[in-house]
Scaffold this active site. Sequence first.
Site, short mmCIF file in Angstrom:
data_model
loop_
_atom_site.label_atom_id
_atom_site.label_comp_id
_atom_site.label_asym_id
_atom_site.label_seq_id
_atom_site.Cartn_x
_atom_site.Cartn_y
_atom_site.Cartn_z
N CYS A 110 0.88 -1.16 0.00
CA CYS A 110 0.00 0.00 0.00
C CYS A 110 0.92 1.21 0.00
CB CYS A 110 -0.91 0.02 1.22
SG CYS A 110 -1.94 1.52 1.30
N CYS A 113 -0.56 4.29 2.51
CA CYS A 113 -0.62 4.13 3.97
C CYS A 113 -0.32 2.68 4.31
CB CYS A 113 -1.95 4.60 4.52
SG CYS A 113 -3.39 3.95 3.65
N SER A 114 -1.34 1.94 4.75
CA SER A 114 -1.10 0.53 5.10
C SER A 114 -2.36 -0.30 4.91
CB SER A 114 -0.59 0.43 6.54
OG SER A 114 -1.53 1.00 7.45
N CYS A 115 -3.10 -0.07 3.83
CA CYS A 115 -4.29 -0.85 3.55
C CYS A 115 -3.93 -2.33 3.48
CB CYS A 115 -4.94 -0.39 2.25
SG CYS A 115 -5.56 1.30 2.31
#
Length: 205
Positions: A110, A113-115
């Site tokens: 991602c 961000c950190s999906c």
Amino acid sequence: MPHDHADHSHPHTLLPSDPALRVKALETLLTQKGLIDPAALDEIIDTYENRIGPRNGAQVVARAWSDPAFREALFEDATAVVTQMGFYGRQGEHMVAVENTDAVHNIVVCTLCSCYPWPLLGIPPGWYKSDAYRARVVREPRAVLAEFGVTLPAETAVRVWDSTAEVRYLVIPQRPPNTETLDEAALMDLVTRDSMIGTGLARQP
């Protein structure tokens, strides 16, 4: 050392340098203010780390390895299939399954961000959220894979998928050889979290 000084007016001196200590300090502050219940927080973390963790995803992979009809349905509509298995919720609403083969190796990141598909893989590892991984895996995926211990043949293409708030990806790793006699439970033990992100391979039996 650059930070060995007595001037404590800088913002970086107000919090511990270790991220884990920062998290603990924040948790303590929120608990003191009555905004969170530590027991409830521990229960949530335990659920995602241990009871959910990557086991849900491993079940999906093992079934895809052993059931051709399931495999076909998974690649046609992964969201519907994993929902029917009970693996749904926040961070897992829109799923796409991609398959590793001799010709193509898939890896997920991602970049914003950190999906991450929490209902299938649990809590994302720290490295997945790091700036270094998010930037480098797009530019030099083979180098990043090598750092994870994965060296691919030159003829295998590497495809990087950018997970977003709209779509999250589950990598179906290649089934290890000599596993034809294993049942689904035994196959699940061969599936690692990293193999479902693409930074690892399934274990050998």
